[in-house]
Design an enzyme around this catalytic site. Structure first.
Site, mmCIF file in Angstrom:
data_model
loop_
_atom_site.group_PDB
_atom_site.id
_atom_site.type_symbol
_atom_site.label_atom_id
_atom_site.label_comp_id
_atom_site.label_asym_id
_atom_site.label_seq_id
_atom_site.Cartn_x
_atom_site.Cartn_y
_atom_site.Cartn_z
ATOM 1 N N LYS A 87 0.661 -1.064 -0.167
ATOM 2 C CA LYS A 87 0.034 0.004 -0.005
ATOM 3 C C LYS A 87 1.010 1.384 0.205
ATOM 4 C CE LYS A 87 -4.184 1.912 0.525
ATOM 5 N NZ LYS A 87 -3.723 2.914 -0.292
ATOM 6 N N LYS A 123 5.368 2.447 -2.799
ATOM 7 C CA LYS A 123 5.195 3.987 -3.094
ATOM 8 C C LYS A 123 5.419 3.906 -4.719
ATOM 9 C CE LYS A 123 4.604 7.905 -1.023
ATOM 10 N NZ LYS A 123 3.429 7.806 0.167
ATOM 11 N N THR A 207 -5.399 12.276 7.337
ATOM 12 C CA THR A 207 -3.887 12.388 8.027
ATOM 13 C C THR A 207 -4.030 13.563 8.941
ATOM 14 O OG1 THR A 207 -3.063 11.416 5.924
ATOM 15 C CG2 THR A 207 -1.513 12.593 7.180
ATOM 16 N N ASN A 238 -2.972 19.949 2.289
ATOM 17 C CA ASN A 238 -4.101 19.227 2.976
ATOM 18 C C ASN A 238 -3.849 18.735 4.557
ATOM 19 O OD1 ASN A 238 -6.701 17.423 2.815
ATOM 20 N ND2 ASN A 238 -5.249 15.697 2.795
ATOM 21 N N SER A 367 -7.272 4.751 4.425
ATOM 22 C CA SER A 367 -7.312 4.111 3.266
ATOM 23 C C SER A 367 -7.667 2.456 3.407
ATOM 24 C CB SER A 367 -5.795 4.245 2.657
ATOM 25 O OG SER A 367 -5.621 5.442 1.981
#
Length: 434
Positions: A87, A123, A207, A238, A367
């Protein structure tokens, strides 16, 4: 032949590489090495966990709006998938490089393990400048990158998500491209999607909310009341802007924030909601915001505050800045914002650092929630998501804190001890296929 799990010989570990402060993978490995010694990690396991499982490099030809063909370079690094599907986000930036992507993939492995999410780490990145590309060019780039990675991605193999300069629209293009090749709609192949395509409530704020949650947990441990707490946040994207607003809503006074145009300081407190609206109406930056004093990035990092949240990029806190930091607690909203040599100084000065692999794990946690909801075909309310996120992040913080007390180490090293221990135990149980 059975493993000799009791063998521990530091001399068989890799030779230390020459110091390269521009290599984030080395910064990650310096922390990993300390955890390996504390755990007396089997040397063979060390070699296994040190190396990425797979590295994919691809050329991405794109027909630009001008009719010219331009070829971009893309990466996908699968660091580890012992605990489950890998992930990790995909970033688009002109300075993306393989060492950075390898480091970020490894951090994802440890991040998932720390918060007890059953994923491995990955990633992705594409070397490009999205600000110079039209929406059509970005769509063609994304779809070709996805097509090139069609045998890498998959809901049970490797699950992308947004990262720097990518968003839910780009995730929607990935979902559609993958689904066209699979000949079925596969919502769970990617997270961070629009709600209408199987995205999760609360994912955008996840996050930043995780940063807020572990900040409150640290304040509780240190007997600091939010109403008496001042906060500085580096980065107003964000993560930074949402963390700042949520901490303000908890009663903290946010005295400084920054973005690419510099820092903005007001000792009496900033109105974060107003600043976020200003950014929306001002082309995405704080440039020209008049209700604060303009300060430099270094002045923000070293200003008078109780909590510092670096939520911008890697390697922002070096040894010189660490010497002058006045914050009691640093909460790493970004990946790798503190350089290894700065850690020692911060520890000596009694500064508590909540490490990135814990502090910014709210994104991958939600997620995971999104992936679970897609697999079930049943979706949760925002309240459900936020409650579960708070529970998982608080539990993870408490476990890391207890591990730091047990071993007499910083929270960062404790988080690595927990994560590396969890992954290595899973590897021990699975064994090595021969």
């Amino acid at each position: 032949m059975p493993f000799k799990f009791d063998v521990y010989d530091r001399s068989v570990y890799r030779e230390p590489a020459p110091i390269d402060r521009d290599n984030p993978f080395q910064a990650m490995m310096e922390r990993f090495d300390i955890a390996a010694e504390i755990l007396e990690l089997n040397p063979g396991f060390y070699e296994y966990l040190y190396r990425p499982a797979r590295v994919h490099i691809t050329s991405i030809p794109v027909v630009m709006d001008s009719g010219q063909i331009k070829v971009f370079e893309g990466y996908r690094v699968i660091h580890n998938d012992v605990l489950g599907p890998s992930k990790g986000g995909i970033r688009y930036a002109p300075d993306v490089n393989l060492n950075e992507v390898k480091a970020l993939a490894a951090w994802m492995t440890w991040k998932c393990a720390v918060v007890d999410v059953p994923f491995g780490g990955a990633k992705g990145g594409v070397v490009c400048d999205p600000s110079d590309m039209s929406p059509g060019e970005l769509e063609r780039l994304t779809r070709r990158y996805t097509a090139n990675m069609i045998d890498v991605f998959g809901p049970d193999r490797d699950i992308p998500a947004p990262d720097m300069n990518t968003n839910e629209q780009i995730m929607a293009w990935i979902l559609d491209t993958y689904s066209m090749h699979a000949r079925r709609t596969e919502n769970a192949v990617v997270t961070g999607k629009p709600i209408g395509l199987g995205g999760s409530q609360g994912r955008v704020e996840a996050t930043g909310r995780g940063v807020m949650t572990v900040s409150l947990a640290a304040m509780e441990q240190e007997n600091i009341a939010p109403a008496n707490t001042t906060v500085a946040v580096q980065g107003f994207g964000n993560v930074g802007s949402i963390a700042a607003q949520l901490l303000q809503e908890q009663g903290c006074t946010v005295v400084a924030v920054s973005d690419v145009t510099g820092g903005y300081y007001n000792a009496s407190g900033l109105d974060i909601a107003e600043m976020r609206e200003f950014v929306k109406a001002n082309g995405g930056t704080l440039d020209g915001y008049a209700k604060a004093d303009k300060i430099s990035n270094e002045e923000l990092l070293t200003c008078n505050c109780d909590i510092l949240v670096p939520a911008a990029k890697e390697d922002q806190i070096d040894a010189d800045i660490a010497e002058n930091i006045k914050a009691k607690i640093i909460v790493e909203g970004a990946n790798g914002p503190t350089m290894p040599e700065a850690d020692d100084i911060l520890n000596e000065n009694g500064v508590i650092v909540i490490p990135d692999i814990l502090a910014n794990a709210g994104g991958v946690t939600v997620s995971y929630f999104e992936w679970v909801q897609d697999r079930q075909g049943y979706f949760w309310t925002r309240e459900d998501v936020e409650e579960r996120l708070e529970q998982m992040m608080t539990t993870a913080f408490n476990r890391v804190y207890e591990t730091s007390q047990e071993h007499g180490v910083s929270l960062r090293i404790a988080a690595y001890v927990m994560a590396v221990g969890k992954v290595s135990e899973a590897l021990r149980l699975r064994g090595i296929y021969a």
